[in-house]
Design an enzyme around this catalytic site. Structure first.
Site: not given
Length: 503
Positions: A241-242, A244, A309, A446, A453, A480, A487
Site C-alpha cells: 500500500n503506497f 493511502c 482513493t 420538455c 444547446c 457535439c 435529454c
C-alpha cells in the site's frame, strides 16, 4: 367540494402517468433493496426483490428468471407490500415490460482467469478496506461468490480511527444512494499477529479462494517483516500500500507513492525477501501515475493495483470530527472515469505488467471497462459498503451473459481489447461529423435540448412552443451531442458519420 376536486385532479394525473411506459432502470433505482424484502415475502411464487436487484445492477433481461411463474396477482401483492417511503415501486408494470432474454443461460462460460500465476474463479475481489476487516466478513464474501480478497492493510503502527469517518455525496436531499463517498479510515486496528492468523485461517478453510495481504511499512525493515509474515501465513500474494491518502504517520501511504525512488526501493526489498507475487498499489494523487508504477515494475513487481482513493474535501457539518475537518479519500462511481484514465496510462507503459483495477465499480459493465483496458481482475469497495456482498451475483451474471452473447469463451480474451482504440488527440478524425437525430415518438417536448444547446452549445436547436417540438439547424450544429446527453427521455439518437461540409 374543493378537496374532492383536488383529489379528482390527482387521480386523473396518476392515471395519466401510469399510462406511460415505465423506464425499468429508473424504477428499479427507486427500490430500497431491502433486507428480507417484504415484496418477496408477500409474493407466493417468485422473488421480485431479486429480480429488481438484477435490474438495478444492469441485468434486466435475466431478471425475469426470478418471476417467471408469478401471476399478476402475485406481483400486485408484492407491490402492495412495498415499504418505500414515498410510493410503492411499480413492480408489476416494471417486470411485465421486460422482454424475454435472448441469451441461452445454458451456454454461459466460466469466468476463471489467471492473475500473477494464481488461478482465480472469477475476476471479482474485495478491495483492501472496511469491507474486509475480520474473518467472519471475508468468509461471508467467499461464500457469496467473491473470488478473493485484498485484506485490509496491516501495519506495525498503532491505528486509532476518528468518528465519524465517512461522508457521502447525494443528489439534492436524497438519501442512501450516493454517487461519491469520502472516508477518513486508515489501516487495520487489529494486532498484527491477529490479522495474519485471520489470513492463515481464511486460506486454510477456503483453499480455492485467493487471499492477498495488503501491508504498509515505514522502513525497509518493516516492509520486509510484514511481507515475510504474509508469506508464512500462507497468503497467495502481498499488496504494497503506497497510496493511502490520510495517514497520520509521516513516510507512509500516498506520500511514499508519489516518489519513484521510494516505491522502487521498497518494492525491491520486499521482492528479494519473499517468493509470493508482489503487487504495489498506486496513488492517483499524482500527475503521472506511470512514473512510480514503472519504477515498481523495474524493481520486480509482479502486478500493479490502481487506484486508491482521491484526495478530497466535503463540507457537510455532520461529517466533522469534533468540529474539525481534514483532506481524505474520495471513491464511488463518481471516480470511475478518473480511475480508468490511470489504468489506461498504466496499460500503455513501455514495460508491460498485469493490472488490478479499482475505482467506482458497481456493475458488471463497470468491471468490464477495467478489463477491456488491461486488468486481469478488479477490486470493489464502496459498492459493497453501500449494497453488500450480494452484488457479486449480478457482477458474475452480467459478465457471463455478455461473454455468451458475444461468443467469447475465455475472460482473458477481453483483457485489453479496447486499448488499440485509444489515440493521442492529434490522431483523432476531425474531418467527419455525426448529427443528432430526434425520435418524435419518444420526445416529450420538455425543451431541455434547446436550453442546453442555446446556453452551452452552438444555438443549433429551435424549439417550437406551439407544438413543443425541437428542430435541428444543420448549418449551426457541430455534432457535439450535448443535446443527446441532457435529454431526459432518451429521444435523441445519432445519424451515420459523414464528411463535414464547408459552412
Amino acid at each position: 367540494m374543493k378537496s374532492s376536486i383536488n383529489r379528482k385532479l390527482q387521480d386523473d394525473h396518476c392515471l395519466d402517468v401510469k399510462t406511460r411506459k415505465v423506464n425499468v432502470y429508473e424504477e428499479a433505482n427507486r427500490c430500497l433493496l431491502c433486507q428480507d424484502a417484504p415484496c418477496t415475502k408477500a409474493c407466493k411464487t417468485g422473488d421480485p426483490a431479486r429480480a429488481i436487484r438484477a435490474i438495478r445492477f444492469d441485468d434486466h433481461k435475466p431478471a425475469l428468471r426470478w418471476v417467471n411463474d408469478c401471476t399478476d396477482a402475485d406481483l400486485e401483492r408484492a407491490e402492495q407490500a412495498c415499504i418505500h417511503y414515498n410510493w410503492p415501486i411499480r413492480i408489476k408494470e416494471m417486470l411485465r415490460s421486460i422482454s424475454e432474454d435472448d441469451v441461452d443461460d445454458s451456454h454461459y462460460p466460466d469466468l476463471t482467469i489467471d492473475f500473477c500465476g494464481i488461478r482465480c474463479e472469477n475476476p471479482f475481489f474485495l478491495a483492501s478496506s472496511a469491507v474486509c476487516t475480520n474473518y467472519e466478513m471475508v468468509a461471508r464474501a467467499f461464500e457469496a461468490g467473491w473470488a478473493g480478497v485484498f485484506f485490509k492493510t496491516i501495519c506495525l503502527q498503532e491505528i486509532k480511527e476518528v468518528s465519524p469517518r465517512f461522508d457521502a455525496m447525494h443528489n439534492n436531499a436524497t438519501h442512501g444512494d450516493f454517487y461519491g463517498f469520502r472516508n477518513m479510515e486508515q489501516l487495520s486496528e487489529n494486532p498484527v499477529e491477529k490479522d495474519f492468523y485471520i489470513l492463515h485461517e481464511l486460506k486454510k478453510n477456503y483453499p480455492s479462494k485467493v487471499v492477498i495481504a495488503s501491508i504498509m511499512g515505514q522502513t525497509e525493515e518493516e516492509w520486509i517483516k510484514l511481507a515475510k509474515m504474509a508469506e508464512e501465513a500462507g497468503c497467495d500474494a502481498v499488496e504494497l500500500n503506497f497510496s493511502c491518502p490520510q495517514m497520520k504517520h509521516e513516510g507512509m501511504g500516498s506520500d511514499v507513492g508519489q516518489s519513484p525512488e521510494l516505491v522502487k526501493t521498497y518494492t525491491a526489498c520486499v521482492k528479494q525477501s519473499v517468493k509470493i507475487p508482489v503487487i504495489p498499489k498506486m496513488t492517483p494523487n499524482i500527475t503521472h501515475i506511470a512514473e512510480p508504477a514503472a519504477a515498481c515494475v523495474e524493481a520486480g513487481a509482479d502486478a500493479i493495483s490502481a487506484i486508491n482513493t482521491i484526495k478530497s474535501v466535503t463540507m457537510d457539518a455532520d461529517a466533522e470530527v469534533a468540529g474539525q475537518r481534514t483532506i481524505s479519500g474520495y471513491s464511488g462511481r463518481a471516480v470511475r472515469p478518473i480511475a480508468l484514465r490511470h489504468v489506461l496510462e498504466l496499460a500503455q507503459m513501455r514495460k508491460k505488467t498485469e493490472l488490478s483495477g479499482i475505482g467506482g465499480i458497481e456493475t458488471w459493465r463497470d468491471a468490464l471497462e477495467f478489463i477491456q483496458l488491461g486488468c486481469n481482475n478488479v477490486q470493489v469497495c464502496t459498492a459493497v459498503m453501500q449494497y453488500g456482498y450480494r452484488i457479486i451475483d449480478d457482477l458474475i451474471l452480467g459478465l457471463q451473459r455478455y461473454m455468451a452473447k458475444r461468443g467469447v469463451s475465455e475472460l482473458k480474451a477481453l483483457v485489453g481489447e479496447q486499448l488499440p482504440k485509444f489515440l493521442k488527440p492529434d490522431h483523432l478524425d476531425r474531418d467527419t461529423i455525426i448529427y443528432p437525430k430526434f425520435d418524435r415518438e419518444l420526445c416529450i417536448g420538455c425543451g431541455r435540448c434547446e436550453i442546453s444547446c442555446s446556453d452551452g452549445g452552438h444555438q443549433a436547436i429551435v424549439f417550437d412552443y406551439e407544438t413543443r417540438s425541437p428542430r435541428l439547424v444543420g448549418t449551426k450544429c457541430v455534432g457535439c451531442h450535448l443535446c443527446r446527453l441532457v435529454c431526459p427521455a432518451g429521444a435523441i439518437g445519432v445519424t451515420k458519420r459523414i464528411v463535414k461540409q464547408n459552412k
